[in-house]
Design an enzyme around this catalytic site. Structure first.
Site, short mmCIF file in Angstrom:
data_model
loop_
_atom_site.label_atom_id
_atom_site.label_comp_id
_atom_site.label_asym_id
_atom_site.label_seq_id
_atom_site.Cartn_x
_atom_site.Cartn_y
_atom_site.Cartn_z
N CYS A 1 -22.17 -0.77 -43.78
CA CYS A 1 -20.84 -1.36 -43.58
C CYS A 1 -19.75 -0.29 -43.72
CB CYS A 1 -20.62 -2.50 -44.55
SG CYS A 1 -21.19 -2.18 -46.23
N1 LIG Z 1 -24.30 -6.92 -48.15
C1 LIG Z 1 -23.71 -6.14 -47.25
O1 LIG Z 1 -22.50 -6.21 -47.01
C2 LIG Z 1 -24.52 -5.17 -46.46
C3 LIG Z 1 -25.84 -4.91 -46.78
N2 LIG Z 1 -26.56 -4.03 -46.03
C4 LIG Z 1 -27.96 -3.77 -46.34
O2 LIG Z 1 -28.73 -4.88 -45.88
C5 LIG Z 1 -29.85 -5.10 -46.75
C6 LIG Z 1 -29.75 -6.52 -47.30
O3 LIG Z 1 -28.57 -6.64 -48.05
P1 LIG Z 1 -28.11 -8.01 -48.69
O4 LIG Z 1 -28.38 -9.11 -47.75
O5 LIG Z 1 -26.74 -7.81 -49.20
O6 LIG Z 1 -29.14 -8.11 -49.94
P2 LIG Z 1 -29.52 -9.37 -50.83
O7 LIG Z 1 -29.85 -8.81 -52.16
O8 LIG Z 1 -28.47 -10.40 -50.75
O9 LIG Z 1 -30.86 -9.93 -50.14
C7 LIG Z 1 -32.06 -9.22 -50.15
C8 LIG Z 1 -33.14 -10.01 -49.46
O10 LIG Z 1 -34.36 -9.28 -49.49
C9 LIG Z 1 -35.39 -10.06 -50.13
N3 LIG Z 1 -36.23 -9.13 -50.89
C10 LIG Z 1 -35.88 -8.41 -51.98
N4 LIG Z 1 -36.91 -7.62 -52.39
C11 LIG Z 1 -37.93 -7.87 -51.53
C12 LIG Z 1 -39.26 -7.39 -51.44
N5 LIG Z 1 -39.75 -6.49 -52.30
N6 LIG Z 1 -40.05 -7.85 -50.45
C13 LIG Z 1 -39.58 -8.77 -49.57
N7 LIG Z 1 -38.33 -9.27 -49.61
C14 LIG Z 1 -37.50 -8.81 -50.58
C15 LIG Z 1 -34.65 -11.03 -51.00
O11 LIG Z 1 -35.47 -12.16 -51.26
P3 LIG Z 1 -35.22 -13.16 -52.54
O12 LIG Z 1 -33.78 -13.54 -52.50
O13 LIG Z 1 -36.11 -14.31 -52.23
O14 LIG Z 1 -35.61 -12.42 -53.75
C16 LIG Z 1 -33.45 -11.36 -50.12
O15 LIG Z 1 -33.81 -12.28 -49.12
C17 LIG Z 1 -29.77 -4.03 -47.82
O16 LIG Z 1 -30.57 -2.94 -47.44
C18 LIG Z 1 -28.29 -3.69 -47.83
O17 LIG Z 1 -28.03 -2.47 -48.39
C19 LIG Z 1 -26.01 -3.42 -44.92
C20 LIG Z 1 -24.71 -3.64 -44.57
C21 LIG Z 1 -23.86 -4.52 -45.33
C1 LIG Z 2 -20.07 -3.24 -52.74
C2 LIG Z 2 -21.40 -2.55 -52.61
O1 LIG Z 2 -22.12 -2.40 -53.58
N1 LIG Z 2 -21.75 -2.12 -51.41
C3 LIG Z 2 -23.00 -1.46 -51.09
C4 LIG Z 2 -23.01 -1.09 -49.64
C5 LIG Z 2 -23.78 -2.06 -48.81
C6 LIG Z 2 -24.43 -1.35 -47.65
O2 LIG Z 2 -24.00 -1.28 -46.54
O3 LIG Z 2 -25.51 -0.69 -48.00
P1 LIG Z 2 -26.74 -0.14 -47.13
O4 LIG Z 2 -26.50 1.27 -46.79
O5 LIG Z 2 -27.92 -0.26 -47.99
O6 LIG Z 2 -26.86 -0.97 -45.93
C7 LIG Z 2 -23.17 -0.16 -51.86
O7 LIG Z 2 -22.19 0.50 -52.15
O8 LIG Z 2 -24.34 0.24 -52.03
#
Ligand SMILES: NC(=O)C1=CN([C@@H]2O[C@H](COP(=O)(O)OP(=O)(O)OC[C@H]3O[C@@H](n4cnc5c(N)ncnc54)[C@H](OP(=O)(O)O)[C@@H]3O)[C@@H](O)[C@H]2O)C=CC1
Ligand SMILES: CC(=O)N[C@@H](CCC(=O)OP(=O)(O)O)C(=O)O
Length: 348
Positions: free
Chosen positions: A153
């Site tokens: 992001c």
């Molecule tokens: N949040 C954001 O704004 C952004 C996030 N990202 C990236 O996207 C990815 C997801 O982020 P986000 O949705 O925020 O994360 P969350 O922590 O909200 O969700 C993680 C998901 O992965 C599942 N999970 C966790 N560990 C395992 C495992 N060992 N095996 C299988 N499934 C697993 C969880 O399942 P359960 O809940 O059932 O434990 C949950 O469904 C990350 O890599 C993050 O850095 C990228 C851009 C923006």
């Molecule tokens: C507020 C906050 O904690 N933000 C996350 C960024 C989320 C994200 O984009 O992380 P990935 O590179 O894993 O997709 C962080 O700083 O790690």
């Protein structure tokens, strides 16, 4: 055109859930499989009650999905866990299109990956195959890719503001300071002390100062644009709101004026459906893009001679993850790029 059959890894997380929200109303998508870890076995409505109107598949462990039935998989798993799971999914179905929202396949250089993520990459061949999914700059490659590593992001917000300026050599790429702020959903849905309301609700916290793993990702892409290796300054902050991100980038001008920067951005994004360059005097704010796939960028002259300030904003769960992933999926399937993504910001 028939609907594409979609699976979402990590559907009980925030990015997975926003992919569900958007894909459920996509004209060419059918959600077939949803996976979770600790939430496996539950219904999606139990985990996210706002999906009460959708008949969604139950959350299951990823090993239980028949991947051969699917056309595409979105991956919202924590970085580090993604690479082996994606390798197994591609082994089960080598034709499936992968939209990875995690960081596992974004860095091209294996040593840089190992340095910043603390371990050797566990699917090196796929790391080499992955296409960086910043749609506006890799459209051709994304269209024919099998595995797209959607940018983080923060990198999406920073790069959309800075790549056209670096490409046009209007700024000194050795003097870029990016001050970034993210809403709390950026940290995921899992329980963490620093995202408790009582600790994040009424304060602004810098974190990973000088050490954040998005710095090498931003450097990689500004380096490609500039044609030389660069080092940037990147400082993220957690701010008390649920979603939204704002990057303020301080740049040194190279024989250009702030108006030249705005003109270059306007030209770069003239035909882009989701990137909007604000008119002179208009400042981007997170409220303008919240819940949407749009990005807004503004340019302001600094009071310090030969410097400018470029401000960019997006919704971390839409253009910062699930929305951009869907934009890339649309390209990969030859669908209209904007399909399912034309929501206007939720303002106020
Ligand atoms: N949040 C954001 O704004 C952004 C996030 N990202 C990236 O996207 C990815 C997801 O982020 P986000 O949705 O925020 O994360 P969350 O922590 O909200 O969700 C993680 C998901 O992965 C599942 N999970 C966790 N560990 C395992 C495992 N060992 N095996 C299988 N499934 C697993 C969880 O399942 P359960 O809940 O059932 O434990 C949950 O469904 C990350 O890599 C993050 O850095 C990228 C851009 C923006
Ligand atoms: C507020 C906050 O904690 N933000 C996350 C960024 C989320 C994200 O984009 O992380 P990935 O590179 O894993 O997709 C962080 O700083 O790690």
């Amino acid at each position: 055109m028939s609907s594409k059959k979609i699976g979402i890894l990590g559907a009980s997380g925030y990015t997975g859930a926003d992919a569900v929200r958007l894909l459920a109303r996509h004209p060419n998508a059918e959600i077939i499989a949803l996976t979770a870890n600790t939430h496996a076995g539950k219904s999606m409505g139990d985990v996210f009650p706002h999906f009460f109107m959708l008949g969604l598949p139950k959350l299951v462990e990823w090993e239980k999905v028949d991947w051969s039935r699917l056309d595409a998989v979105f991956c919202g798993l924590p970085h580090g866990t993604t690479q082996e799971i994606i390798a197994a999914v591609l082994k089960a179905n080598p034709k499936i299109k992968v939209l990875d929202m995690s960081a596992d396949f974004r860095l091209r250089d294996k040593n840089t990956y190992a340095q910043w993520y603390g371990h050797e990459h566990r699917a090196l061949e796929l790391q080499g195959e992955a296409v960086y999914g910043l749609t506006e700059f890799y459209r051709d490659k994304i269209t024919s890719a099998r595995l797209v590593a959607c940018p983080g992001c923060y990198p999406t917000a920073a790069l959309l503001a800075l790549v056209p300026l670096a490409k046009a050599k209007l700024i000194d790429v050795d003097d870029i300071i990016i001050d970034a702020k993210s809403g709390v959903t950026g940290a995921g849905r899992g329980l963490k002390q620093n995202t408790l309301f009582s600790e994040a609700g009424e304060g602004l916290s810098p974190y990973s100062v000088g050490t954040h793993r998005h710095a090498p990702e931003i450097e990689q892409e500004i380096g490609v644009a500039a044609g030389s290796a660069v080092t940037i300054n990147f400082t993220p902050h957690l701010i008390p709101m649920a979603r939204g991100e704002l990057c303020t980038s301080y740049v040194k001008l190279k024989g250009a004026t702030p108006d030249d920067l705005r003109t270059a951005l306007e030209q770069a994004y003239a035909n882009e459906p989701f990137v909007h360059v604000a008119s002179k005097g208009v400042l981007p704010q997170t409220q303008n893009v919240r819940g949407s796939n749009y990005v807004q960028i503004g340019v302001v002259a600094d009071r310090i001679k030969n410097r400018a300030i470029v401000i960019s904003t997006l919704d971390n769960l839409v253009k910062g993850s699930a929305g951009q992933a869907i934009q890339n999926m649309n390209l990969m399937f030859g669908l209209p790029e904007t399909a399912g993504l034309e929501q206007i910001a939720l303002f106020p």
